[in-house]
Structures are given as C-alpha cells and as structure tokens.
Motif scaffolding. Structure first.
Motif, PDB file in Angstrom:
ATOM      1  N   ASN A  55       0.835  -1.214   0.000  1.00  0.00           N
ATOM      2  CA  ASN A  55       0.000   0.000   0.000  1.00  0.00           C
ATOM      3  C   ASN A  55       0.863   1.254   0.000  1.00  0.00           C
ATOM      4  O   ASN A  55       0.560   2.227  -0.702  1.00  0.00           O
ATOM      5  N   GLN A  56       1.927   1.245   0.771  1.00  0.00           N
ATOM      6  CA  GLN A  56       2.825   2.399   0.801  1.00  0.00           C
ATOM      7  C   GLN A  56       3.502   2.581  -0.552  1.00  0.00           C
ATOM      8  O   GLN A  56       3.681   3.699  -1.030  1.00  0.00           O
ATOM      9  N   ARG A  57       3.892   1.483  -1.180  1.00  0.00           N
ATOM     10  CA  ARG A  57       4.550   1.546  -2.482  1.00  0.00           C
ATOM     11  C   ARG A  57       3.630   2.165  -3.533  1.00  0.00           C
ATOM     12  O   ARG A  57       4.040   3.010  -4.328  1.00  0.00           O
ATOM     13  N   VAL A  58       2.356   1.745  -3.520  1.00  0.00           N
ATOM     14  CA  VAL A  58       1.384   2.285  -4.478  1.00  0.00           C
ATOM     15  C   VAL A  58       1.166   3.774  -4.221  1.00  0.00           C
ATOM     16  O   VAL A  58       1.098   4.578  -5.153  1.00  0.00           O
ATOM     17  N   ALA A  59       1.070   4.155  -2.950  1.00  0.00           N
ATOM     18  CA  ALA A  59       0.860   5.568  -2.608  1.00  0.00           C
ATOM     19  C   ALA A  59       2.022   6.428  -3.099  1.00  0.00           C
ATOM     20  O   ALA A  59       1.816   7.520  -3.638  1.00  0.00           O
ATOM     21  N   ILE A  60       3.232   5.952  -2.932  1.00  0.00           N
ATOM     22  CA  ILE A  60       4.403   6.703  -3.392  1.00  0.00           C
ATOM     23  C   ILE A  60       4.402   6.802  -4.910  1.00  0.00           C
ATOM     24  O   ILE A  60       4.673   7.860  -5.477  1.00  0.00           O
ATOM     25  N   ASP A  61       4.097   5.691  -5.576  1.00  0.00           N
ATOM     26  CA  ASP A  61       4.048   5.717  -7.044  1.00  0.00           C
ATOM     27  C   ASP A  61       3.035   6.734  -7.542  1.00  0.00           C
ATOM     28  O   ASP A  61       3.295   7.479  -8.492  1.00  0.00           O
ATOM     29  N   LEU A  62       1.878   6.769  -6.914  1.00  0.00           N
ATOM     30  CA  LEU A  62       0.846   7.715  -7.339  1.00  0.00           C
ATOM     31  C   LEU A  62       1.236   9.149  -7.040  1.00  0.00           C
ATOM     32  O   LEU A  62       0.967  10.046  -7.839  1.00  0.00           O
ATOM     33  N   SER A  63       1.885   9.367  -5.908  1.00  0.00           N
ATOM     34  CA  SER A  63       2.263  10.734  -5.549  1.00  0.00           C
ATOM     35  C   SER A  63       3.383  11.261  -6.444  1.00  0.00           C
ATOM     36  O   SER A  63       3.537  12.466  -6.590  1.00  0.00           O
ATOM     37  N   GLN A  64       4.150  10.377  -7.050  1.00  0.00           N
ATOM     38  CA  GLN A  64       5.265  10.807  -7.886  1.00  0.00           C
ATOM     39  C   GLN A  64       4.997  10.628  -9.376  1.00  0.00           C
ATOM     40  O   GLN A  64       5.915  10.685 -10.187  1.00  0.00           O
ATOM     41  N   SER A  65       3.734  10.443  -9.751  1.00  0.00           N
ATOM     42  CA  SER A  65       3.429  10.186 -11.158  1.00  0.00           C
ATOM     43  C   SER A  65       3.796  11.372 -12.050  1.00  0.00           C
ATOM     44  O   SER A  65       4.287  11.182 -13.169  1.00  0.00           O
ATOM     45  N   ASP A  66       3.582  12.614 -11.583  1.00  0.00           N
ATOM     46  CA  ASP A  66       3.940  13.793 -12.388  1.00  0.00           C
ATOM     47  C   ASP A  66       5.449  13.833 -12.621  1.00  0.00           C
ATOM     48  O   ASP A  66       5.911  14.079 -13.739  1.00  0.00           O
ATOM     49  N   LYS A  67       6.202  13.600 -11.573  1.00  0.00           N
ATOM     50  CA  LYS A  67       7.661  13.611 -11.673  1.00  0.00           C
ATOM     51  C   LYS A  67       8.142  12.515 -12.635  1.00  0.00           C
ATOM     52  O   LYS A  67       9.017  12.746 -13.473  1.00  0.00           O
ATOM     53  N   THR A  68       7.521  11.351 -12.532  1.00  0.00           N
ATOM     54  CA  THR A  68       7.895  10.236 -13.399  1.00  0.00           C
ATOM     55  C   THR A  68       7.616  10.565 -14.861  1.00  0.00           C
ATOM     56  O   THR A  68       8.435  10.270 -15.738  1.00  0.00           O
ATOM     57  N   MET A  69       6.483  11.178 -15.148  1.00  0.00           N
ATOM     58  CA  MET A  69       6.143  11.533 -16.530  1.00  0.00           C
ATOM     59  C   MET A  69       7.110  12.578 -17.079  1.00  0.00           C
ATOM     60  O   MET A  69       7.519  12.509 -18.237  1.00  0.00           O
ATOM     61  N   LYS A  70       7.509  13.543 -16.244  1.00  0.00           N
ATOM     62  CA  LYS A  70       8.468  14.554 -16.687  1.00  0.00           C
ATOM     63  C   LYS A  70       9.821  13.922 -16.993  1.00  0.00           C
ATOM     64  O   LYS A  70      10.467  14.257 -17.990  1.00  0.00           O
ATOM     65  N   GLU A  71      10.246  12.998 -16.129  1.00  0.00           N
ATOM     66  CA  GLU A  71      11.525  12.316 -16.359  1.00  0.00           C
ATOM     67  C   GLU A  71      11.479  11.500 -17.643  1.00  0.00           C
ATOM     68  O   GLU A  71      12.437  11.479 -18.414  1.00  0.00           O
ATOM     69  N   ARG A  72      10.363  10.843 -17.883  1.00  0.00           N
ATOM     70  CA  ARG A  72      10.227  10.049 -19.110  1.00  0.00           C
ATOM     71  C   ARG A  72      10.273  10.950 -20.349  1.00  0.00           C
ATOM     72  O   ARG A  72      10.914  10.628 -21.338  1.00  0.00           O
ATOM     73  N   GLU A  73       9.609  12.076 -20.256  1.00  0.00           N
ATOM     74  CA  GLU A  73       9.608  13.017 -21.374  1.00  0.00           C
ATOM     75  C   GLU A  73      11.022  13.552 -21.633  1.00  0.00           C
ATOM     76  O   GLU A  73      11.455  13.664 -22.782  1.00  0.00           O
ATOM     77  N   THR A  74      11.742  13.863 -20.572  1.00  0.00           N
ATOM     78  CA  THR A  74      13.122  14.332 -20.694  1.00  0.00           C
ATOM     79  C   THR A  74      13.990  13.280 -21.367  1.00  0.00           C
ATOM     80  O   THR A  74      14.792  13.585 -22.258  1.00  0.00           O
ATOM     81  N   ASP A  75      13.823  12.025 -20.936  1.00  0.00           N
ATOM     82  CA  ASP A  75      14.603  10.933 -21.532  1.00  0.00           C
ATOM     83  C   ASP A  75      14.296  10.775 -23.018  1.00  0.00           C
ATOM     84  O   ASP A  75      15.197  10.561 -23.828  1.00  0.00           O
TER      85      ASP A  75
END
Length: 107
Positions: A55-75
């Motif tokens: 549950n904690q892992r899912v919560a962290i993934d969801l809270s960082q989804s914007d950051k993850t998308m930006k990193e993917r776009e940068t890559d």
C-alpha cells in the motif's frame, strides 16, 4: 468374565475410533504450508519496521506520477537529439585518425 472382556474390548474399540476421529480433525498442517502462509502478504498493517508494504509503495508511485512523466519526457527528448550509432562511430574514427597522425613510430 466373557461379558466383562467383551465390554472392555468394545470400550477399547470405541476409544480407538474416537481417538482416530480426533486425530483426523485436529491434525496439524504440514510445515511447508505454515512457512508459506504469510509470505508475500505485504498488505498487512504490521509490516516490519523499516520495510515498505504494498500500500505504501502504491501511494508513493501515485504521488510521484507527475515527476515520473516529466523524467520520461526528458529521456525521450534526449534520445531524439542523440546521434545515431553510425554517426558516433564515424566521429570516433575521425578522432582516432587525428591521434594516429600525431604519433610517430620509430623505425
């Protein structure tokens, strides 16, 4: 005497049957099943201190989804602007040729 012995024999037979029934009902589960019972159950609230549960892992993934998308776009943008392998090899060959021109091999 014969009746007493037959009474004891029937009592022993009933006791044996009762013992067998209790043993079958209350038989312990195999050790393998006990060891695997809670493996992978990370959703329970009593997780070990310092360990993250699902549950904690899912919560962290969801809270960082914007950051993850930006990193993917940068890559992806970096990959678009990168030279192809053929161009990189050509560039390195040119560098090597320039270096070999500088080196003098004694004869």
């Amino acid at each position: 005497q014969a009746e007493a012995q037959s009474g004891w024999a029937s009592l022993a037979a009933v006791a044996a049957a009762l013992g067998l029934a209790v043993a079958l009902v209350a038989s312990p589960t195999p050790a393998v099943a006990k060891g695997q019972a809670l493996q992978g159950d990370e959703t329970r609230s009593g997780s070990t201190e310092g360990q993250m549960n699902a549950n904690q892992r899912v919560a962290i993934d969801l809270s960082q989804s914007d950051k993850t998308m930006k990193e993917r776009e940068t890559d992806l943008n970096k990959k678009k602007g990168a030279l192809s392998k053929e161009e990189r090899v050509k560039r390195e060959l040119v560098k090597l040729q320039k270096e070999t021109e500088k080196v003098k091999i004694p004869v």
